[in-house]
Scaffold this motif. Structure first.
Motif, PDB file in Angstrom:
ATOM      1  N   VAL A   1       0.884  -1.152   0.087  1.00 49.67           N
ATOM      2  CA  VAL A   1      -0.069  -0.150  -0.073  1.00 49.67           C
ATOM      3  C   VAL A   1       0.977   1.280   0.013  1.00 49.67           C
ATOM      4  N   ALA A   2       0.422   2.502  -0.824  1.00 48.53           N
ATOM      5  CA  ALA A   2       0.881   3.691  -0.428  1.00 48.53           C
ATOM      6  C   ALA A   2       0.034   4.404   0.597  1.00 48.53           C
ATOM      7  N   VAL A   3       0.956   5.244   1.420  1.00 51.26           N
ATOM      8  CA  VAL A   3       0.195   5.986   2.410  1.00 51.26           C
ATOM      9  C   VAL A   3       0.593   7.432   2.206  1.00 51.26           C
ATOM     10  N   VAL A   4      -0.323   8.164   2.905  1.00 51.63           N
ATOM     11  CA  VAL A   4      -0.015   9.682   2.867  1.00 51.63           C
ATOM     12  C   VAL A   4      -0.641  10.262   4.277  1.00 51.63           C
ATOM     13  N   ASN A   5       0.042  11.502   4.473  1.00 47.22           N
ATOM     14  CA  ASN A   5      -0.623  12.164   5.551  1.00 47.22           C
ATOM     15  C   ASN A   5      -1.500  13.194   5.337  1.00 47.22           C
ATOM     16  N   PRO A   6      -2.634  13.216   5.832  1.00 40.94           N
ATOM     17  CA  PRO A   6      -3.878  14.227   5.754  1.00 40.94           C
ATOM     18  C   PRO A   6      -3.073  15.711   5.781  1.00 40.94           C
TER      19      PRO A   6
END
Length: 379
Positions: free
Chosen positions: A50-55
């Motif tokens: 998975v790829a994740v980001v910070n809001p």
């Protein structure tokens, strides 16, 4: 074969066996390592990547873009106040008009005849009043000499006063008809532009709005009203005095400033929006009443609102949620509430912070405590 030769051959055989055993053992160890590596790789591939980001907290303001409708600051349908025939009109559509300027004239033969008759009746009433005056003066003198009774003198006085009342009634009738005659001139109630003309010379004119459509439409376009419908959740962020940027299709490169002047202070049950009125300057006449406008409002962003990609939103039987990843690369589903849908991105009102690691495209069937493999380091 001698004894020494036999010993030598035996040593050679033992050496060959030892070497062969060592080679075989080395091969088995290498094969075991390869099997372990393959198992480790296979296990790793079985874990979803998975790829994740910070809001993103974004700026301190957010833009609210709404459709609006331009209307003249003042507009009035002009109806006739008297019956007759249209004698002439002076101004056509698009003409600028001053307050009190004549738009058209109505020929009123009925009123003309009534006015002549009323003036004649006024003359009769004045003549009767003059006769009653002279009569009552004579009777007053006779009453002083006791030639007639005081009652007869008072009766003549009353007749004189009644004749004066008839004069006043006749004068009022004449004034009324003169006012009606003045209404034969159709004038503009304020300065503006003629936006409609629905009559022509010779038309039969009926007084009042029940007589049909208005003869003229006049609008004051030096200022315009802009009406928008603001979603219920944004109403508290749009107080009276809020500035807005207006753009119109006919001038795509220009932006005009408007200000919120009034709010309905009520939410429409069908649309879930509140009607608001903005006012803007149009002294140059570039904007057309009745036209469409795009209205942009700069609103303070509510505290705690963050932005995530729309693809991160999970919608299931439990409602809306997003999948986050903890330090051990395990999934935690967090319920959220959406503030605004911006298309590619979504503003989340509750449920997330800027420190959360949000999966941008959650795999199907993801659940709490699912092990994942993070393939980016953006968060």
């Amino acid at each position: 074969m001698s004894k020494s030769q036999s010993h030598t051959l035996r040593n050679i055989g033992i050496g060959v066996f030892v070497v062969a055993a060592a080679v075989a053992s080395s091969g088995l160890v290498l094969r075991a390592k390869e099997d372990d590596a393959l198992k480790t790789w296979t296990d790793a591939q079985a874990i979803a990547a998975v790829a994740v980001v910070n809001p993103s907290a974004g700026a301190g303001q957010m833009q609210l873009q709404l459709p609006g409708r331009l209307e003249a600051y003042r507009q009035a349908p002009i109806y006739a106040r008297v019956n007759g025939y249209l004698k002439s009109w002076q101004l056509d559509i698009g003409s600028k008009v001053a307050a009190g300027q004549q738009l058209a004239s109505i020929d009123t033969p009925d009123i003309d005849q009534q006015l002549m008759q009323a003036k004649a009746q006024l003359g009769v009433a004045k003549a009767n009043a003059a006769l009653a005056k002279s009569t009552t003066e004579r009777w007053q003198k006779l009453a002083q000499t006791k030639a007639v009774s005081m009652q007869e003198a008072q009766q003549n006085q009353s007749a004189y006063e009644a004749s004066l009342a008839q004069v006043r009634a006749a004068e009022a009738n004449v004034k009324y008809l003169e006012v009606q005659k003045d209404y034969a001139a159709i004038v503009s109630p304020f300065a503006g532009v003629v936006t409609a003309r629905n009559t022509d010379i010779g038309d039969l004119i009926s007084s009042g709005s029940n007589g049909g459509q208005a003869l003229f439409q006049v609008a004051d376009v030096s200022r315009l009203r802009v009406y928008i419908r603001v979603p219920q959740q944004d109403v508290p962020q749009v107080p009276v005095g809020t500035l807005a940027s207006i753009s119109v299709p006919e001038h795509p490169s220009k932006h005009y400033q408007a200000r919120v002047e009034a709010s309905s202070q009520a939410v429409d049950q069908d649309s879930g929006t509140a009607l608001m009125q903005l006012v803007m300057d149009n002294s140059q006449g570039e904007l057309l009443p009745g036209g469409y406008a795009s209205v942009e409002l700069d609103l303070p962003k509510p505290k705690g609102v963050v932005t995530v990609p729309a693809s991160a939103i999970i919608f299931d039987a439990k409602g809306l949620s997003v999948a986050t990843v903890d330090s051990g690369n395990k999934v935690h589903l967090k319920p959220i509430s959406i503030a605004r849908d911006l298309g590619r991105d979504v503003e989340v009102a509750t449920g997330l912070t800027v420190n959360d690691k949000v999966i941008t495209n959650p795999p199907d069937g993801v659940s709490n405590d699912t092990q994942v493999r993070v393939v980016n380091s953006d968060a």
